[in-house]
Motif scaffolding. Structure first.
Motif, mmCIF file in Angstrom:
data_model
loop_
_atom_site.group_PDB
_atom_site.id
_atom_site.type_symbol
_atom_site.label_atom_id
_atom_site.label_comp_id
_atom_site.label_asym_id
_atom_site.label_seq_id
_atom_site.Cartn_x
_atom_site.Cartn_y
_atom_site.Cartn_z
ATOM 1 N N ILE A 95 -7.603 -5.867 -6.685
ATOM 2 C CA ILE A 95 -8.298 -6.023 -5.403
ATOM 3 C C ILE A 95 -8.325 -4.726 -4.603
ATOM 4 N N SER A 96 -7.355 -3.848 -4.840
ATOM 5 C CA SER A 96 -7.343 -2.585 -4.096
ATOM 6 C C SER A 96 -8.255 -1.546 -4.750
ATOM 7 N N GLY A 97 -8.744 -1.857 -5.943
ATOM 8 C CA GLY A 97 -9.603 -0.911 -6.647
ATOM 9 C C GLY A 97 -8.823 0.116 -7.452
ATOM 10 N N PHE A 98 -7.511 -0.047 -7.527
ATOM 11 C CA PHE A 98 -6.678 0.946 -8.213
ATOM 12 C C PHE A 98 -6.788 0.872 -9.736
ATOM 13 N N LEU A 148 -0.685 7.091 -6.232
ATOM 14 C CA LEU A 148 -1.929 7.853 -6.078
ATOM 15 C C LEU A 148 -1.632 9.335 -5.828
ATOM 16 N N ALA A 185 -9.451 1.199 -11.137
ATOM 17 C CA ALA A 185 -10.461 2.216 -11.449
ATOM 18 C C ALA A 185 -9.835 3.613 -11.490
ATOM 19 N N ILE A 186 -8.639 3.742 -10.982
ATOM 20 C CA ILE A 186 -7.988 5.045 -10.863
ATOM 21 C C ILE A 186 -6.931 5.251 -11.950
ATOM 22 N N LEU A 213 1.476 1.932 -3.611
ATOM 23 C CA LEU A 213 0.231 2.390 -4.242
ATOM 24 C C LEU A 213 -0.049 3.844 -3.874
ATOM 25 N N ARG A 214 0.246 4.163 -2.607
ATOM 26 C CA ARG A 214 -0.013 5.505 -2.098
ATOM 27 C C ARG A 214 0.822 6.561 -2.839
ATOM 28 N N GLU A 259 -3.021 -8.088 -9.907
ATOM 29 C CA GLU A 259 -4.031 -8.566 -8.964
ATOM 30 C C GLU A 259 -4.142 -7.617 -7.767
ATOM 31 N N VAL A 260 -3.007 -7.114 -7.290
ATOM 32 C CA VAL A 260 -3.027 -6.161 -6.165
ATOM 33 C C VAL A 260 -3.766 -4.888 -6.577
ATOM 34 N N SER A 299 0.832 -1.213 0.000
ATOM 35 C CA SER A 299 0.000 0.000 0.000
ATOM 36 C C SER A 299 0.863 1.259 0.000
#
Lengths: 111, 137
Positions: free
Chosen positions: A90-93, A62, A95-96, A58-59, A86-87, A55
């Motif tokens: 599942i994290s919804g990223f 983002l 969509a971003i 990912l952060r 896959e990460v 994360s």
């Protein structure tokens, strides 16, 4: 973790190699934020050799995306390994971020 | 295993899980998910329970049954209420200023079972579990 930054006319190609985790995301965040402060707005994150993301990683992506989007910039990703994709899923990223199967597809999009 | 609360020790935790789970015949794709979840949980303990102070203790236990891997993480730092940390809604998450809660979101999504308990005796216990498939299967 190796970060290679290649400057192109319309974007910065950032090649991530290894692990983007709690520790390695700290210097990576500094690097990408320094580029954004210098006025860079488009980033292609080449993930072909990225084999771990937490994360913290990912952060950073983002954060970079949030900073460049108001200025018309983009952060896109290419060539994610299956377990990394896959990460993102599942994290919804997914969509971003725009995620491309290959580096060339991402370059075409940015140009 | 027991570690002190520094991010440098996270690699020890990952190696511990990798070796133990592989010896038990757990599929690598499942091990990857367990490692990421425990990495996130340990990071949260270091940052939030111990506020990044390096002298806290974290106890990590791994238990295997035929169909499950259970991991128990115990710390002696500040507790929290997981129900106050909602599941982020990603498109909305992008609009929010604060970038947090992502680790817990990943843990909840990666694992099949998550339970958190703050004991009045001064410790916090996070129990997470994942259904496993054996490589032989």
């Amino acid at each position: 973790m190796d970060v290679t930054i290649e400057k192109h006319n319309s974007y910065n190609n950032i090649i991530l190699k290894g692990r983007l985790d709690t520790i390695t995301s700290i210097p990576f965040e500094k690097q990408i934020l320094a580029l954004i402060e210098n006025g860079e707005i488009n980033f292609l994150i080449d993930c072909e050799q990225l084999n771990y993301i937490s994360s913290a990683g990912l952060r950073v992506l983002l954060l970079a995306s949030k900073k460049v989007t108001p200025n018309g910039g983009k952060v896109v990703l290419s060539a994610l390994q299956d377990h990394i994709r896959e990460v993102f899923e599942i994290s919804g990223f997914t969509a971003i971020f725009k995620i491309f199967g290959s580096h060339d597809e991402a370059v075409t999009f940015l140009n | 295993m027991q570690i002190k609360s520094t991010t440098e020790n996270l690699s020890l935790v990952r190696d511990f899980i990798q070796e133990t789970a592989l010896n038990k015949g757990v599929h690598q794709a499942i091990i990857d998910k367990i490692i990421l979840a425990v990495d996130e949980a340990s990071t949260n303990i270091i940052k939030h329970a111990y506020h990044s102070k390096p002298d806290g203790d974290i106890i990590i236990q791994l238990e295997f049954t035929d169909d499950k891997c259970r991991i128990i993480l115990i710390d002696f730092g500040e507790g929290f209420n997981p129900s106050q940390i909602p599941q982020p809604d990603m498109p909305k998450y992008f609009e929010q200023k604060k970038v947090g809660g992502l680790g817990l979101h990943l843990i909840r999504t990666l694992m099949d079972y998550v339970e958190y308990h703050t004991d009045k005796g001064g410790y916090n216990q996070l129990t997470i579990a994942k259904k496993i498939k054996n490589t032989a299967a």
